[in-house]
Design an enzyme around this catalytic site. Structure first.
Site, PDB file in Angstrom:
ATOM      1  CG  ASP A  52      16.576  74.434  64.590  1.00 49.14           C
ATOM      2  OD1 ASP A  52      16.852  73.304  64.010  1.00 49.14           O
ATOM      3  OD2 ASP A  52      16.813  74.676  65.648  1.00 49.14           O
ATOM      4  CE1 TYR A  57      16.014  74.531  71.664  1.00 51.41           C
ATOM      5  CE2 TYR A  57      15.212  75.283  69.618  1.00 51.41           C
ATOM      6  CZ  TYR A  57      16.342  74.636  70.342  1.00 51.41           C
ATOM      7  OH  TYR A  57      17.552  74.564  69.842  1.00 51.41           O
ATOM      8  CE  LYS A  88      17.839  71.619  67.193  1.00 49.77           C
ATOM      9  NZ  LYS A  88      17.154  72.835  67.480  1.00 49.77           N
ATOM     10  CG  HIS A 121      18.032  68.964  71.062  1.00 50.67           C
ATOM     11  ND1 HIS A 121      17.068  69.681  71.286  1.00 50.67           N
ATOM     12  CD2 HIS A 121      19.277  69.969  71.182  1.00 50.67           C
ATOM     13  CE1 HIS A 121      17.249  71.023  71.607  1.00 50.67           C
ATOM     14  NE2 HIS A 121      18.530  71.032  71.249  1.00 50.67           N
TER      15      HIS A 121
HETATM   16  N1  NAP Z   1      21.416  72.283  68.814  1.00 49.69           N
HETATM   17  C1  NAP Z   1      21.538  73.156  69.899  1.00 49.69           C
HETATM   18  O1  NAP Z   1      21.758  72.376  70.977  1.00 49.69           O
HETATM   19  C2  NAP Z   1      21.305  74.533  69.686  1.00 49.69           C
HETATM   20  C3  NAP Z   1      21.662  75.474  70.591  1.00 49.69           C
HETATM   21  C4  NAP Z   1      21.645  76.747  70.538  1.00 49.69           C
HETATM   22  C5  NAP Z   1      21.023  77.235  69.322  1.00 49.69           C
HETATM   23  N2  NAP Z   1      20.442  76.378  68.710  1.00 49.69           N
HETATM   24  C6  NAP Z   1      19.349  76.850  67.445  1.00 49.69           C
HETATM   25  O2  NAP Z   1      20.297  77.908  66.886  1.00 49.69           O
HETATM   26  C7  NAP Z   1      19.464  79.196  66.675  1.00 49.69           C
HETATM   27  C8  NAP Z   1      20.454  80.221  66.592  1.00 49.69           C
HETATM   28  O3  NAP Z   1      21.144  80.253  67.716  1.00 49.69           O
HETATM   29  P1  NAP Z   1      21.363  81.585  68.420  1.00 49.69           P
HETATM   30  O4  NAP Z   1      20.100  82.240  69.022  1.00 49.69           O
HETATM   31  O5  NAP Z   1      22.498  81.600  69.349  1.00 49.69           O
HETATM   32  O6  NAP Z   1      21.912  82.547  67.097  1.00 49.69           O
HETATM   33  P2  NAP Z   1      22.548  84.002  67.136  1.00 49.69           P
HETATM   34  O7  NAP Z   1      21.614  84.730  66.068  1.00 49.69           O
HETATM   35  O8  NAP Z   1      24.063  83.596  66.822  1.00 49.69           O
HETATM   36  O9  NAP Z   1      22.045  85.035  68.344  1.00 49.69           O
HETATM   37  C9  NAP Z   1      21.019  85.252  68.925  1.00 49.69           C
HETATM   38  C10 NAP Z   1      21.455  86.484  69.293  1.00 49.69           C
HETATM   39  O10 NAP Z   1      21.927  87.591  68.852  1.00 49.69           O
HETATM   40  C11 NAP Z   1      21.194  88.806  68.835  1.00 49.69           C
HETATM   41  N3  NAP Z   1      20.958  89.266  67.451  1.00 49.69           N
HETATM   42  C12 NAP Z   1      20.082  88.876  66.235  1.00 49.69           C
HETATM   43  N4  NAP Z   1      20.316  89.594  65.209  1.00 49.69           N
HETATM   44  C13 NAP Z   1      21.164  90.734  65.540  1.00 49.69           C
HETATM   45  C14 NAP Z   1      21.691  91.554  64.651  1.00 49.69           C
HETATM   46  N5  NAP Z   1      21.309  91.663  63.509  1.00 49.69           N
HETATM   47  N6  NAP Z   1      22.377  92.581  65.489  1.00 49.69           N
HETATM   48  C15 NAP Z   1      22.793  92.411  66.764  1.00 49.69           C
HETATM   49  N7  NAP Z   1      22.555  91.243  67.551  1.00 49.69           N
HETATM   50  C16 NAP Z   1      21.443  90.375  66.887  1.00 49.69           C
HETATM   51  C17 NAP Z   1      19.734  88.525  69.392  1.00 49.69           C
HETATM   52  O11 NAP Z   1      19.436  89.577  69.918  1.00 49.69           O
HETATM   53  P3  NAP Z   1      17.812  90.074  70.217  1.00 49.69           P
HETATM   54  O12 NAP Z   1      17.266  89.049  70.973  1.00 49.69           O
HETATM   55  O13 NAP Z   1      18.166  91.361  71.326  1.00 49.69           O
HETATM   56  O14 NAP Z   1      17.469  90.360  68.757  1.00 49.69           O
HETATM   57  C18 NAP Z   1      20.170  87.227  70.095  1.00 49.69           C
HETATM   58  O15 NAP Z   1      20.435  87.654  71.353  1.00 49.69           O
HETATM   59  C19 NAP Z   1      18.643  78.849  67.792  1.00 49.69           C
HETATM   60  O16 NAP Z   1      17.215  79.679  67.939  1.00 49.69           O
HETATM   61  C20 NAP Z   1      18.062  77.278  67.880  1.00 49.69           C
HETATM   62  O17 NAP Z   1      17.200  77.149  66.830  1.00 49.69           O
HETATM   63  C21 NAP Z   1      20.534  74.993  68.504  1.00 49.69           C
END
Ligand code: NAP
Length: 320
Positions: A52, A57, A88, A121
């Site tokens: 994604d 970004y 997006k 987006h």
């Molecule tokens: N449409 C939108 O407006 C929108 C908004 C937000 C996100 N997104 C998309 O959704 C994706 C995912 O969102 P998200 O980044 O919030 O996802 P998430 O996986 O819920 O959160 C990522 C965070 O979780 C931590 N993490 C990942 N794996 C872990 C594990 N196994 N154990 C403990 N902590 C862990 C990471 O820490 P570390 O970095 O320390 O590994 C990072 O801080 C984004 O990359 C983007 O593509 C879209």
């Protein structure tokens, strides 16, 4: 949905016979460019086949480079066709005449010839132009009152007609805003990408999506890793101990078992393997998580179109 006993292999069919989306997706919202490349390669090596991206970004070039190098290093084991790529359209490109150029620019940065999925987006049209964060002198976002979401949607439909994009959808959308687009669309939305986790299950939206052949693609399934947060929730940690998995693996399995696809952003190789190595939860554990009553939205983007998780650069904060 083909949910196999091995839920890592779950693929969800897209509307309009536009292929299948691997339910387990990797998100590329990673501010650092070198880290974008290493994390994307780690995700591909761990088994992720759904990526994604977003022009907002600022790292489509690096994601494209990582995917190309990862595919080349696989010596034919992984091809472009094995990978599902989404990007997006940003808010400042909602004017219909800006959509195709923005789409083509994303394709060029990603070094690919077609997209599996193109999303709007957010439903908010900002002042058209190259400034992604247009602000007035008081720091307020400048919106574009002349462009409706349906105008932009029509331009995305044309991209599908031209064959360079297999499916189209919306992101950061509420049910109230989705319904009129769904009703007026010639090509119905195939996907909606929204924040969703046990503290924001979006049950009503998910029900609408299931009834209308729309995939709900959950972002922040781990609660964006915020602390304290879902990863330390006592219900989640107790289930993790009981089933012999980590809290992250429990949360990701729950999301897939309720019929959503998801996006997670592990940055290290170890976390990429951990987040891919998920297994089906027993029904009682699944139901216990579904009964969590706490409600919390982490990302306010849905209210204004201003990103909640993207760090503001000095330039964008100044509106330049
Ligand atoms: N449409 C939108 O407006 C929108 C908004 C937000 C996100 N997104 C998309 O959704 C994706 C995912 O969102 P998200 O980044 O919030 O996802 P998430 O996986 O819920 O959160 C990522 C965070 O979780 C931590 N993490 C990942 N794996 C872990 C594990 N196994 N154990 C403990 N902590 C862990 C990471 O820490 P570390 O970095 O320390 O590994 C990072 O801080 C984004 O990359 C983007 O593509 C879209």
């Amino acid at each position: 949905m083909t949910e196999s006993p091995d839920i890592r292999a779950t693929r969800i069919p897209l509307a309009n016979s536009a292929g299948q989306m691997p339910a387990l997706g990797f998100g590329t919202l990673i501010p650092d460019h070198a880290e974008t490349i290493s994390a994307t390669k780690n995700a591909l090596a761990a088994g992720f086949r759904h990526f994604d991206c977003a022009e907002r970004y600022g790292n489509e070039r690096e994601v494209g480079q990582a995917l190309h190098e990862g595919i080349a290093a696989s010596s034919g084991a992984i091809t472009r066709q094995d990978i599902f790529v989404t990007t997006k359209l940003w808010n400042s490109n909602h004017r219909p005449d800006r959509v195709e150029p923005a789409f083509e620019a994303s394709l060029a940065r990603l070094q690919i010839t077609y997209l599996d999925l193109y999303l709007i987006h957010t439903p908010f049209a900002f002042q058209p132009g190259d400034n992604q964060d247009p602000r007035d002198k008081d720091g307020n976002v400048i919106y574009d009152p002349q462009t409706t979401l349906l105008d932009t949607w029509r331009a995305l439909e044309t991209l599908v007609d031209h064959g360079k994009c297999r499916a189209i959808g919306l992101s950061d959308i509420t049910l109230d805003k989705l319904k009129p687009i769904y009703e007026s669309a010639r090509i119905k939305p195939a996907v909606v990408q929204v924040e969703s986790h046990p503290c924001l299950p979006e049950t009503e939206l998910l029900e609408f999506c299931k009834q209308n052949n729309i995939i709900l693609l959950a972002f922040a399934p781990l609660g964006h890793g915020m602390k304290p947060g879902l990863i330390e929730d006592p219900i989640i940690t107790a289930i993790a101990t009981r089933v012999g998995k980590t809290p992250a693996q429990v949360l990701l399995a729950w999301a897939i078992q309720r019929g959503t696809a998801l996006l997670t952003t592990p940055r290290s190789a170890a976390r990429a393997k951990e987040n891919f190595d998920i297994a089906r939860l027993p029904q009682d554990a699944f139901e216990e998580i579904s009964r969590i009553q706490t409600r919390q939205r982490l990302n306010p983007v849905v209210n204004t179109g201003v990103p909640g998780f993207i760090p503001q650069t000095k330039a964008s904060a100044q509106g330049s």
